[in-house]
Write a protein that holds these residues in place. Structure first.
Motif, PDB file in Angstrom:
ATOM      1  N   PHE A 121      79.019  41.721 -33.169  1.00 41.17           N
ATOM      2  CA  PHE A 121      77.710  41.277 -32.676  1.00 41.17           C
ATOM      3  C   PHE A 121      76.575  41.997 -33.396  1.00 41.17           C
ATOM      4  CE2 PHE A 121      79.763  39.149 -29.086  1.00 41.17           C
ATOM      5  CZ  PHE A 121      78.973  38.023 -29.020  1.00 41.17           C
ATOM      6  N   PHE A 142      67.854  30.432 -35.681  1.00 35.20           N
ATOM      7  CA  PHE A 142      68.390  30.801 -34.368  1.00 35.20           C
ATOM      8  C   PHE A 142      69.205  29.671 -33.744  1.00 35.20           C
ATOM      9  CE2 PHE A 142      64.675  33.722 -34.642  1.00 35.20           C
ATOM     10  CZ  PHE A 142      65.441  34.856 -34.776  1.00 35.20           C
ATOM     11  N   TYR A 143      69.070  28.474 -34.312  1.00 29.04           N
ATOM     12  CA  TYR A 143      69.883  27.351 -33.862  1.00 29.04           C
ATOM     13  C   TYR A 143      71.370  27.665 -34.031  1.00 29.04           C
ATOM     14  CZ  TYR A 143      70.767  22.437 -32.955  1.00 29.04           C
ATOM     15  OH  TYR A 143      71.176  21.262 -32.394  1.00 29.04           O
ATOM     16  N   VAL A 145      72.735  30.651 -33.636  1.00 28.95           N
ATOM     17  CA  VAL A 145      73.151  31.832 -32.859  1.00 28.95           C
ATOM     18  C   VAL A 145      74.409  31.576 -32.022  1.00 28.95           C
ATOM     19  CG1 VAL A 145      72.483  33.331 -30.930  1.00 28.95           C
ATOM     20  CG2 VAL A 145      70.945  33.014 -32.844  1.00 28.95           C
ATOM     21  N   PRO A 146      74.482  30.448 -31.279  1.00 23.12           N
ATOM     22  CA  PRO A 146      75.692  30.236 -30.471  1.00 23.12           C
ATOM     23  C   PRO A 146      76.961  30.185 -31.310  1.00 23.12           C
ATOM     24  CG  PRO A 146      73.948  28.757 -29.773  1.00 23.12           C
ATOM     25  CD  PRO A 146      73.473  29.413 -31.029  1.00 23.12           C
ATOM     26  N   SER A 149      77.763  33.726 -32.491  1.00 19.68           N
ATOM     27  CA  SER A 149      78.295  34.625 -31.456  1.00 19.68           C
ATOM     28  C   SER A 149      79.703  34.200 -31.052  1.00 19.68           C
ATOM     29  CB  SER A 149      77.357  34.728 -30.252  1.00 19.68           C
ATOM     30  OG  SER A 149      76.773  33.513 -29.946  1.00 19.68           O
ATOM     31  N   ALA A 150      79.981  32.891 -31.084  1.00 17.83           N
ATOM     32  CA  ALA A 150      81.366  32.470 -30.821  1.00 17.83           C
ATOM     33  C   ALA A 150      82.294  33.054 -31.883  1.00 17.83           C
ATOM     34  CB  ALA A 150      81.461  30.945 -30.816  1.00 17.83           C
ATOM     35  N   VAL A 153      82.937  36.720 -31.243  1.00 22.09           N
ATOM     36  CA  VAL A 153      83.918  36.991 -30.182  1.00 22.09           C
ATOM     37  C   VAL A 153      85.332  36.739 -30.708  1.00 22.09           C
ATOM     38  CG1 VAL A 153      84.767  36.266 -27.934  1.00 22.09           C
ATOM     39  CG2 VAL A 153      82.324  36.466 -28.312  1.00 22.09           C
TER      40      VAL A 153
ATOM     41  N   GLY B  23      80.903  38.820 -24.196  1.00 21.76           N
ATOM     42  CA  GLY B  23      80.657  38.092 -25.441  1.00 21.76           C
ATOM     43  C   GLY B  23      80.638  36.594 -25.219  1.00 21.76           C
ATOM     44  N   LEU B  24      81.618  36.108 -24.432  1.00 24.18           N
ATOM     45  CA  LEU B  24      81.673  34.674 -24.140  1.00 24.18           C
ATOM     46  C   LEU B  24      80.446  34.242 -23.340  1.00 24.18           C
ATOM     47  CD1 LEU B  24      85.458  34.201 -23.295  1.00 24.18           C
ATOM     48  CD2 LEU B  24      84.242  33.409 -25.324  1.00 24.18           C
ATOM     49  N   LEU B  26      77.551  35.579 -23.470  1.00 24.77           N
ATOM     50  CA  LEU B  26      76.435  35.549 -24.412  1.00 24.77           C
ATOM     51  C   LEU B  26      76.440  34.255 -25.227  1.00 24.77           C
ATOM     52  CD1 LEU B  26      74.196  37.646 -25.031  1.00 24.77           C
ATOM     53  CD2 LEU B  26      75.490  38.248 -27.064  1.00 24.77           C
ATOM     54  N   CYS B  27      77.654  33.790 -25.606  1.00 22.17           N
ATOM     55  CA  CYS B  27      77.773  32.515 -26.339  1.00 22.17           C
ATOM     56  C   CYS B  27      77.196  31.382 -25.511  1.00 22.17           C
ATOM     57  CB  CYS B  27      79.240  32.181 -26.617  1.00 22.17           C
ATOM     58  SG  CYS B  27      80.014  33.224 -27.819  1.00 22.17           S
ATOM     59  N   SER B  30      73.416  31.738 -25.056  1.00 19.90           N
ATOM     60  CA  SER B  30      72.630  31.422 -26.244  1.00 19.90           C
ATOM     61  C   SER B  30      72.681  29.923 -26.540  1.00 19.90           C
ATOM     62  CB  SER B  30      73.125  32.229 -27.446  1.00 19.90           C
ATOM     63  OG  SER B  30      74.463  31.906 -27.742  1.00 19.90           O
ATOM     64  N   ALA B  31      73.854  29.298 -26.273  1.00 20.57           N
ATOM     65  CA  ALA B  31      73.943  27.852 -26.491  1.00 20.57           C
ATOM     66  C   ALA B  31      72.965  27.130 -25.575  1.00 20.57           C
ATOM     67  CB  ALA B  31      75.368  27.369 -26.243  1.00 20.57           C
ATOM     68  N   PHE B  34      69.242  28.157 -26.828  1.00 20.37           N
ATOM     69  CA  PHE B  34      68.788  27.747 -28.156  1.00 20.37           C
ATOM     70  C   PHE B  34      68.992  26.260 -28.409  1.00 20.37           C
ATOM     71  CE2 PHE B  34      69.445  32.320 -29.113  1.00 20.37           C
ATOM     72  CZ  PHE B  34      68.156  32.595 -29.521  1.00 20.37           C
ATOM     73  N   TRP B  35      69.903  25.652 -27.688  1.00 17.19           N
ATOM     74  CA  TRP B  35      70.178  24.237 -27.949  1.00 17.19           C
ATOM     75  C   TRP B  35      69.512  23.310 -26.948  1.00 17.19           C
ATOM     76  CZ3 TRP B  35      76.092  24.516 -29.380  1.00 17.19           C
ATOM     77  CH2 TRP B  35      76.195  25.135 -30.633  1.00 17.19           C
TER      78      TRP B  35
END
Lengths: 181, 129
Positions: A121, A142-143, A145-146, A149-150, A153, B23-24, B26-27, B30-31, B34-35
């Protein structure tokens, strides 16, 4: 005129750092062959070496190994001083700082997997900041980011498990050597 | 095989599970944050260039706006809005149908009424040429 010779005598530590850095560089180069769905998403297998060195030899050696890997890896891949080099350098520095903090977490509760995920991270965080400020000055980054971060992990978990397994086997090996020797 | 799996699981300490879960989380977070760009959260209705109504998109309602030709009816439903009827001759703003993205605009020029959807992450905040 007397000829002066400078002799550099590598210590045991130097040799160990070089050996670990070489292993990390091999993993970096091997990983560059794997096709990636998205720029920036990669397994970061070389970090397994960093994690093992951190657990066995401490933070200072982990810093040496990680930075040597970034430098030599970028030279080998022709990325030295290219944007990709600064992205990996910033990621490596951030994850080393986080690893330096995370290694003091209670050992009973947090193992290499935690270290690995936290470092992953930190890695993407620093890279996103560098990318946003310098390479892509638009919030559009930043689009991703998900997705990043996946990846952090998943690859953090896998690398941490591999590092944990290696540490486990190295310990068993040492115990055996001590018993027989 | 079972022993091998147990071996891998033994490498995960309690805190590690916590870090994985965080962590999950946070995923997912953020999804979601941000989406969700483009989801509108409110509307602004203007008549003759002046704001006559501002509303959020949480519940259904109807807004009537008076213009030089007559009354324009604006219909709001959760998450979307449209011009339901307008006295203008060509009905462009009515035929645009439901607007559901932040930044979307329906303009009924003859009656001087416009409907704008507001929200974070509008696709366009201005156009110029």
């Amino acid at each position: 005129m007397t000829r002066s010779t400078i002799e550099l005598v590598p210590t045991v530590t130097d040799r160990r750092i070089a050996r670990h850095a070489a292993a990390a560089i091999v993993l970096t180069v091997a990983e560059a062959v794997i096709p990636l769905p998205l720029p920036g998403v990669k397994p970061g297998l070389a970090n397994i070496v960093t994690l093992v060195v951190l657990a066995r030899w401490g933070w200072r050696e982990a810093v040496w190994v990680a930075l040597l890997r970034v430098l030599a890896g970028s030279l080998l891949l022709g990325q030295f001083l290219a944007p990709g080099f600064f992205l990996s350098l910033s990621g490596a520095l951030a994850s080393l700082i986080v690893l330096g903090l995370a290694m003091h977490l209670p050992k009973r509760w947090f193992g290499p997997v935690s270290h690995s995920i936290l470092a992953a991270f930190a890695h993407i965080g620093a890279q996103l900041v560098v990318a946003r400020v310098w390479l892509v000055p638009h919030d559009g980054v930043f689009y991703l980011v998900p997705i990043f971060s996946a990846a952090a992990v998943i690859f953090g978990l896998v690398n941490g498990l591999i590092a944990g397994r290696l540490l486990h086997e190295l310990q068993a090996l040492e115990a055996e050597e001590r018993r027989s020797g | 095989m079972i022993r091998v799996q147990a071996g891998w699981r033994a490498l995960l300490r309690p805190g590690d599970w916590l870090v994985v879960a965080a962590g999950l989380a946070l995923c997912v977070y953020s999804a979601l944050s941000f989406w969700s760009g483009g989801a509108p959260d409110g509307i602004i209705v203007r008549a003759g260039g002046k704001v006559v109504a501002e509303a959020d998109l949480s519940r259904a309602r109807k807004i009537e706006v008076a213009g030089p030709l007559g009354t324009t009816l604006i219909e709001v439903e959760p998450g979307r809005a449209r011009v339901a009827s307008d006295p203008g001759p060509r009905q462009y703003c009515v035929r645009q149908g439901w607007l559901s993205r932040a930044g979307a605009v329906a303009i009924c020029a003859p009656n001087e009424v416009s409907l704008t959807l507001t929200g974070r992450g509008s696709d366009y905040d201005s156009l110029n040429y």
